[in-house]
Design a protein around this motif. Structure first.
Motif, short mmCIF file in Angstrom:
data_model
loop_
_atom_site.label_atom_id
_atom_site.label_comp_id
_atom_site.label_asym_id
_atom_site.label_seq_id
_atom_site.Cartn_x
_atom_site.Cartn_y
_atom_site.Cartn_z
N SER A 198 -2.50 2.69 -7.31
CA SER A 198 -3.60 3.63 -7.51
C SER A 198 -3.08 5.07 -7.50
O SER A 198 -2.24 5.42 -6.68
CB SER A 198 -4.65 3.46 -6.40
N ALA A 199 -3.58 5.89 -8.41
CA ALA A 199 -3.17 7.30 -8.42
C ALA A 199 -3.92 8.09 -7.37
O ALA A 199 -3.54 9.21 -7.04
CB ALA A 199 -3.44 7.90 -9.80
N ILE A 224 -8.06 12.29 4.24
CA ILE A 224 -7.60 10.96 3.81
C ILE A 224 -8.59 10.37 2.81
O ILE A 224 -8.21 9.87 1.75
CB ILE A 224 -7.44 10.02 5.04
N LEU A 276 -3.50 3.72 0.59
CA LEU A 276 -4.07 3.71 -0.75
C LEU A 276 -3.47 2.49 -1.46
O LEU A 276 -2.27 2.24 -1.34
CB LEU A 276 -3.66 5.00 -1.47
N SER A 311 0.83 -1.21 0.00
CA SER A 311 0.00 0.00 0.00
C SER A 311 0.86 1.25 0.00
O SER A 311 1.98 1.27 0.48
CB SER A 311 -0.93 0.00 1.20
N GLN A 312 0.30 2.33 -0.55
CA GLN A 312 0.92 3.64 -0.48
C GLN A 312 0.45 4.33 0.79
O GLN A 312 -0.60 4.03 1.35
CB GLN A 312 0.53 4.47 -1.70
N LEU A 313 1.26 5.31 1.22
CA LEU A 313 1.01 5.98 2.49
C LEU A 313 0.42 7.37 2.22
O LEU A 313 0.96 8.12 1.41
CB LEU A 313 2.36 6.10 3.20
N VAL A 314 -0.67 7.68 2.91
CA VAL A 314 -1.32 8.98 2.75
C VAL A 314 -1.26 9.71 4.09
O VAL A 314 -1.56 9.12 5.13
CB VAL A 314 -2.78 8.80 2.30
N MET A 335 -8.54 11.56 -0.75
CA MET A 335 -7.52 11.01 -1.64
C MET A 335 -7.97 9.66 -2.19
O MET A 335 -7.25 9.03 -2.98
CB MET A 335 -6.19 10.81 -0.90
#
Lengths: 373, 373
Positions: A177-178, A106, A173, A53-56, A109
């Motif tokens: 995913s953008a 959050i 995210l 996962s990406q970090l937001v 996004m």
């Protein structure tokens, strides 16, 4: 001494932390399989993110007298009575609002919140129960749909002349995913919104007018009548300001449905749509009829505040077009996409007509500028 | 108007943000391949963590008059002259200190910092340059060895009566690593420390004594002589308080060497060692000779502050054993492990002698309690 009556200064840091952990520890335990080390356990919290996962990340501070007033936290009954003492619920509402506005960023996004870090500064004279209630409010915000995985990962307590709270929210995210991006609105997209428009601003006007420097003015028979007819609406508006409940599932839902542009409305539809237009290099055409229709529902609030009919219409439209702290989610969806549940169309995205990206609307509203400094 | 002379209130939020981004954007660009969306770009920042890494999170608030005073930021020359006006460097030092104390917590987990989020509250009357200098100070803290990957991912600006800054630090710990833990010290371990002990406390005493309510008292000939002989030491101590530079590589190095117990010293060696002992259920025996030797180097500071020799020894030992905001790293290492560079042995971990975990020392020092409320 009755426990409820001791202040944080009398109780000291350790006692306050114990009080906080009585709320936070069971809350985290119920949902925090990904939280290996929570608040107070070590120098820092330790979390295991979902693989790939990406970090937001987002942070926001809310300070007494700048961003809220204790006297706002009164129910419609007190509004009707012209009485504005901060009630027992106030610290819980501060906690909910501080958490909600970060959770909203959050979600905006297209991400899911996984953790909050909470730094609370408050006068030594605050009752110990204030802190516990504040944390109960944070927990309540995390119990909204869409924040099921969010834990309270850490915090800090300090002393100051007024209450101030800084919350950092962390989210995830999915890999690749953008996200819902400000720079991703494209010509042909439908502009849609999830969540009400203008209510928080109308609520703020009610709260500020009724809790002015004189400390609550008596209301007229006409106001009493409007209040009786529209009690539910007035309550909804005030709660939109004092206890916002952003649609936290809307961001991930928009993303899953194929939405691409998006942001939450924290500074007003006009300003935030202009940001979206600028970042994406497009024009945004608002559907004036739809917005006028939404404004109509708020006219009784403007009437209550003494505006004659024509001004009331203008005032309500200004709330819808310019009201901040709304936390509705603005999204853009490619043509043909079925809008996810909760979204309604309020305009469309087009190629920019000349060099400068614009928000195009026939409505003229009052100046809605805002600066945090 | 000269740009340097405008206040943040006159300039407004957009101008302040522009000023901040002139520092932050190039800084992030130099190091931020993992930062997909930075401050101001969207509702929240977007980062790509290293595959499989665990997430480390901490937050801390630093407020004027609670955690620092502007008058501290004076050089040794001003100390000697008894003059304590906050110099130009002050905002930069506030930024460095606020960042460093959070980076230290990440390192103390054995992790590497990857991002900071910065919420800054300040009076409208502060010069615009204050904000830029504050951010330069944050950048400086991130240029310490060990913070090479740390970016400034987001922030918030707000208004308040005094300066207050909340920083959240985010770090990464390799997949599967337990990190340096408070609960992981084991009997037989060597207790070691990286970084000086007592200097920040000695520096604080110098700063507070010399910048008292009278605003800096003139110094005696004896003090002048001590100052001349120990100018470098005095400067080092004051900078340890005003511009801490925690050994950020020490945590990952300890972990790589086989260290297991660990934490940074933010509330004093005795208090923090006691936390380590409690969390791990062990006794910690301090090496009194080593600590007495370290204290000896600080005696000239105590003498400068007017303590006669015997009291000076006691005072210096109190700084070493109880001084907070030191940001030295305490680590425990299994027997036979070669201590990584920068660490020195200051004691050992043993089975607890009775039911209660203790810190065992023959030194008697003054009360070193501390509460943030």
């Amino acid at each position: 001494m009755d426990h409820r009556e001791s202040t944080v200064g009398q109780a000291g840091e350790d006692a306050v932390l114990t009080e906080v952990m009585e709320i936070v520890a069971p809350f985290n335990a119920r949902r925090g399989a990904h939280l290996l080390l929570g608040p107070g356990a070590d120098d820092a919290a330790l979390l295991v993110p979902r693989p790939g996962s990406q970090l937001v990340l987002t942070t926001d501070t809310m300070s007494q007298d700048q961003d809220f007033r204790p006297c706002w936290w009164s129910g419609p009954e007190q509004l009707a009575a012209g009485a504005f003492e901060p009630p027992d619920e106030y610290p819980m509402e501060v906690g909910t609002k501080a958490a909600a506005q970060n959770l909203s960023d959050i979600s905006a996004m297209g991400a899911q919140p996984t953790a909050l870090l909470i730094s609370l500064t408050l006068p030594r004279t605050m009752p110990l129960t204030w802190v516990a209630d504040f944390y109960r409010g944070v927990v309540r915000a995390c119990e909204q749909p869409g924040a099921q995985r969010c834990v309270i990962a850490g915090g800090d307590l300090g002393r100051g002349d007024v209450v101030s709270v800084t919350i950092t929210a962390v989210g995830e995210l999915a890999a690749g995913s953008a996200g819902l991006r400000r720079d991703a609105a494209a010509p042909g997209d439908t502009l849609a919104v999830c969540g009400p428009l203008g209510r928080a601003a109308a609520g703020l006007a009610l709260l500020e007018e009724s809790s002015g420097p004189e400390g609550g003015t008596a209301i007229s028979p006409q106001q009493q009548e409007l209040f009786t007819h529209h009690e539910e609406l007035f309550g909804v508006c005030m709660r939109a300001q004092t206890r916002p409940a952003p649609p936290l599932e809307a961001g991930p839902a928009a993303l899953a449905a194929g939405g691409r542009g998006g942001m939450d409305i924290s500074d007003g539809l006009l300003r935030d749509a202009a940001r979206l237009a600028r970042a994406s290099g497009v024009d945004i055409h608002l559907d004036d009829d739809v917005l006028a229709e939404e404004a109509r529902t708020l006219e009784p609030v403007a009437a209550y505040l003494g505006r004659p009919p024509e001004q009331a219409r203008h005032q309500a439209l200004t709330w819808v077009m310019g009201g901040g702290e709304e936390y509705a989610l603005l999204g853009t969806f490619p043509a043909g996409v079925v809008l996810p549940e909760g979204f309604r169309r309020i305009g469309e995205v087009r190629e920019k007509a000349d060099g400068v990206p614009r928000v195009v609307t026939g409505h003229v509203v009052s100046n809605v500028g805002w600066s945090s400094l």
